[in-house]
Design a protein around this motif. Structure first.
Motif, PDB file in Angstrom:
ATOM      1  N   ARG A  47       0.827  -1.202   0.000  1.00 18.86           N
ATOM      2  CA  ARG A  47       0.000   0.000   0.000  1.00 18.86           C
ATOM      3  C   ARG A  47       0.866   1.258   0.000  1.00 18.86           C
ATOM      4  O   ARG A  47       0.602   2.212  -0.742  1.00 18.86           O
ATOM      5  CB  ARG A  47      -0.936  -0.016   1.210  1.00 18.86           C
ATOM      6  N   VAL A  48       1.888   1.285   0.815  1.00 22.10           N
ATOM      7  CA  VAL A  48       2.791   2.437   0.881  1.00 22.10           C
ATOM      8  C   VAL A  48       3.448   2.671  -0.476  1.00 22.10           C
ATOM      9  O   VAL A  48       3.528   3.809  -0.959  1.00 22.10           O
ATOM     10  CB  VAL A  48       3.863   2.238   1.982  1.00 22.10           C
ATOM     11  N   LEU A  49       3.915   1.594  -1.107  1.00 24.65           N
ATOM     12  CA  LEU A  49       4.546   1.747  -2.414  1.00 24.65           C
ATOM     13  C   LEU A  49       3.544   2.191  -3.479  1.00 24.65           C
ATOM     14  O   LEU A  49       3.877   3.005  -4.350  1.00 24.65           O
ATOM     15  CB  LEU A  49       5.234   0.447  -2.838  1.00 24.65           C
ATOM     16  N   LEU A  50       2.322   1.660  -3.424  1.00 26.07           N
ATOM     17  CA  LEU A  50       1.308   2.082  -4.396  1.00 26.07           C
ATOM     18  C   LEU A  50       0.967   3.562  -4.228  1.00 26.07           C
ATOM     19  O   LEU A  50       0.874   4.302  -5.211  1.00 26.07           O
ATOM     20  CB  LEU A  50       0.044   1.230  -4.271  1.00 26.07           C
ATOM     21  N   ILE A  51       0.804   4.000  -3.000  1.00 27.56           N
ATOM     22  CA  ILE A  51       0.481   5.409  -2.748  1.00 27.56           C
ATOM     23  C   ILE A  51       1.672   6.302  -3.119  1.00 27.56           C
ATOM     24  O   ILE A  51       1.508   7.327  -3.797  1.00 27.56           O
ATOM     25  CB  ILE A  51       0.042   5.610  -1.287  1.00 27.56           C
ATOM     26  N   GLY A  52       2.854   5.918  -2.707  1.00 32.21           N
ATOM     27  CA  GLY A  52       4.049   6.709  -3.031  1.00 32.21           C
ATOM     28  C   GLY A  52       4.324   6.761  -4.522  1.00 32.21           C
ATOM     29  O   GLY A  52       4.614   7.830  -5.083  1.00 32.21           O
ATOM     30  N   GLY A  53       4.229   5.612  -5.180  1.00 27.95           N
ATOM     31  CA  GLY A  53       4.479   5.566  -6.620  1.00 27.95           C
ATOM     32  C   GLY A  53       3.451   6.355  -7.403  1.00 27.95           C
ATOM     33  O   GLY A  53       3.793   7.085  -8.348  1.00 27.95           O
ATOM     34  N   THR A  54       2.184   6.251  -7.019  1.00 25.68           N
ATOM     35  CA  THR A  54       1.129   6.981  -7.722  1.00 25.68           C
ATOM     36  C   THR A  54       1.275   8.479  -7.495  1.00 25.68           C
ATOM     37  O   THR A  54       1.035   9.282  -8.403  1.00 25.68           O
ATOM     38  CB  THR A  54      -0.260   6.489  -7.283  1.00 25.68           C
ATOM     39  N   THR A  55       1.693   8.875  -6.300  1.00 17.93           N
ATOM     40  CA  THR A  55       1.957  10.290  -6.025  1.00 17.93           C
ATOM     41  C   THR A  55       3.066  10.805  -6.941  1.00 17.93           C
ATOM     42  O   THR A  55       2.942  11.874  -7.548  1.00 17.93           O
ATOM     43  CB  THR A  55       2.335  10.497  -4.545  1.00 17.93           C
ATOM     44  N   CYS A  56       4.157  10.041  -7.046  1.00 17.39           N
ATOM     45  CA  CYS A  56       5.252  10.424  -7.951  1.00 17.39           C
ATOM     46  C   CYS A  56       4.762  10.540  -9.385  1.00 17.39           C
ATOM     47  O   CYS A  56       5.139  11.477 -10.103  1.00 17.39           O
ATOM     48  CB  CYS A  56       6.385   9.398  -7.890  1.00 17.39           C
ATOM     49  N   MET A  57       3.921   9.611  -9.798  1.00 19.10           N
ATOM     50  CA  MET A  57       3.411   9.634 -11.168  1.00 19.10           C
ATOM     51  C   MET A  57       2.553  10.870 -11.412  1.00 19.10           C
ATOM     52  O   MET A  57       2.706  11.547 -12.440  1.00 19.10           O
ATOM     53  CB  MET A  57       2.623   8.356 -11.437  1.00 19.10           C
ATOM     54  N   ALA A  58       1.656  11.172 -10.490  1.00 15.82           N
ATOM     55  CA  ALA A  58       0.776  12.336 -10.657  1.00 15.82           C
ATOM     56  C   ALA A  58       1.590  13.627 -10.703  1.00 15.82           C
ATOM     57  O   ALA A  58       1.368  14.490 -11.572  1.00 15.82           O
ATOM     58  CB  ALA A  58      -0.258  12.383  -9.538  1.00 15.82           C
ATOM     59  N   LEU A  59       2.536  13.771  -9.781  1.00 14.11           N
ATOM     60  CA  LEU A  59       3.358  14.982  -9.748  1.00 14.11           C
ATOM     61  C   LEU A  59       4.247  15.101 -10.984  1.00 14.11           C
ATOM     62  O   LEU A  59       4.430  16.199 -11.526  1.00 14.11           O
ATOM     63  CB  LEU A  59       4.199  15.019  -8.473  1.00 14.11           C
ATOM     64  N   SER A  60       4.773  13.972 -11.443  1.00  9.59           N
ATOM     65  CA  SER A  60       5.635  14.026 -12.621  1.00  9.59           C
ATOM     66  C   SER A  60       4.840  14.369 -13.874  1.00  9.59           C
ATOM     67  O   SER A  60       5.358  15.015 -14.788  1.00  9.59           O
ATOM     68  CB  SER A  60       6.403  12.717 -12.798  1.00  9.59           C
ATOM     69  N   LEU A  61       3.574  13.959 -13.933  1.00  8.80           N
ATOM     70  CA  LEU A  61       2.741  14.349 -15.067  1.00  8.80           C
ATOM     71  C   LEU A  61       2.438  15.849 -15.031  1.00  8.80           C
ATOM     72  O   LEU A  61       2.344  16.492 -16.083  1.00  8.80           O
ATOM     73  CB  LEU A  61       1.461  13.526 -15.104  1.00  8.80           C
ATOM     74  N   CYS A  62       2.328  16.417 -13.838  1.00  7.23           N
ATOM     75  CA  CYS A  62       2.206  17.870 -13.721  1.00  7.23           C
ATOM     76  C   CYS A  62       3.488  18.531 -14.250  1.00  7.23           C
ATOM     77  O   CYS A  62       3.434  19.545 -14.955  1.00  7.23           O
ATOM     78  CB  CYS A  62       1.972  18.293 -12.276  1.00  7.23           C
ATOM     79  N   GLY A  63       4.620  17.933 -13.915  1.00 12.36           N
ATOM     80  CA  GLY A  63       5.896  18.430 -14.439  1.00 12.36           C
ATOM     81  C   GLY A  63       5.974  18.312 -15.948  1.00 12.36           C
ATOM     82  O   GLY A  63       6.463  19.217 -16.638  1.00 12.36           O
ATOM     83  N   LEU A  64       5.484  17.207 -16.474  1.00 16.23           N
ATOM     84  CA  LEU A  64       5.481  17.012 -17.924  1.00 16.23           C
ATOM     85  C   LEU A  64       4.560  18.036 -18.596  1.00 16.23           C
ATOM     86  O   LEU A  64       4.899  18.602 -19.649  1.00 16.23           O
ATOM     87  CB  LEU A  64       5.039  15.583 -18.249  1.00 16.23           C
ATOM     88  N   ALA A  65       3.416  18.301 -17.983  1.00 16.41           N
ATOM     89  CA  ALA A  65       2.528  19.349 -18.504  1.00 16.41           C
ATOM     90  C   ALA A  65       3.240  20.698 -18.458  1.00 16.41           C
ATOM     91  O   ALA A  65       3.150  21.490 -19.409  1.00 16.41           O
ATOM     92  CB  ALA A  65       1.222  19.385 -17.706  1.00 16.41           C
ATOM     93  N   GLY A  66       3.953  20.952 -17.377  1.00 19.70           N
ATOM     94  CA  GLY A  66       4.720  22.199 -17.263  1.00 19.70           C
ATOM     95  C   GLY A  66       5.807  22.315 -18.314  1.00 19.70           C
ATOM     96  O   GLY A  66       6.093  23.413 -18.808  1.00 19.70           O
TER      97      GLY A  66
END
Length: 193
Positions: A55-74
């Protein structure tokens, strides 16, 4: 399935095209960095799964993915002058987030959460749905970029990752260090509530 909503396979399939679109001079070399990020993510997942829990890895990994997609949009905020460095960094963080979480844990968690009587069929259906949704999202990425632009497209995928993050936080139980019997009792208790 939640992991397909992150569009990770689609982003990975088109990583070289995305980097070229961002103006990356040597997209082949950058694609090699993506491969190294995949290996690093898998090795990290192997080292951390039993220590930190799924669960910790799923939450942490998904957080990284969401934030990195914001970076990619930026990176594509100014379509005429995208930022290749930010695009590459965001893509690498996205791949690390995916490989440390959903890539290796999706089927493990599905198999651990489903009751014994439906585990085989349920796991097979989850995997089939994952590949079907991955195929569908792969068909639309280029069209979405051309129709909406890169920044809105990656923002939309980031939004989907945000939804997956909330769903994971709310609905995915920790399965590490619990027997399948304990997980089945938990699922029965949840259904009775």
């Amino acid at each position: 399935t939640a992991h397909a909503a992150t569009a990770a396979n689609t982003v990975l399939y088109y990583s070289r095209d995305v980097l070229q679109l961002a103006g990356m001079g040597d997209a082949l070399l950058a694609s090699s960095a993506v491969g190294l990020a995949k290996v690093a993510g898998v090795l990290a997942a192997l080292a951390l799964t039993d220590r930190l829990g799924r669960r910790v890895l799923l939450i942490g990994g998904t957080t990284c993915m969401a934030l990195s997609l914001c970076g990619l949009a930026g990176a594509f905020a100014d379509e005429a002058h995208p930022s290749p460095g930010l695009a590459l960094a965001s893509l690498l963080v996205f791949i690390l987030g995916w490989d440390i979480s959903w890539a290796g844990l999706m089927l493990a968690v599905v198999a651990e959460v489903l009751p014994q009587r439906v585990r085989g069929t349920g796991t097979g259906l989850a995997y089939a749905l994952y590949w079907l949704l991955s195929f569908v999202t792969a068909q639309f990425l280029e069209s979405a970029i051309h129709a909406l632009g890169s920044a809105p497209t990656f923002s939309a995928i980031g939004g989907m990752c945000g939804i997956v993050l909330l769903w994971t936080w709310r609905c995915v139980p920790e399965t590490a260090n619990r027997s399948l019997e304990e997980m089945e009792e938990t699922s029965h208790a949840v259904r009775r509530e």
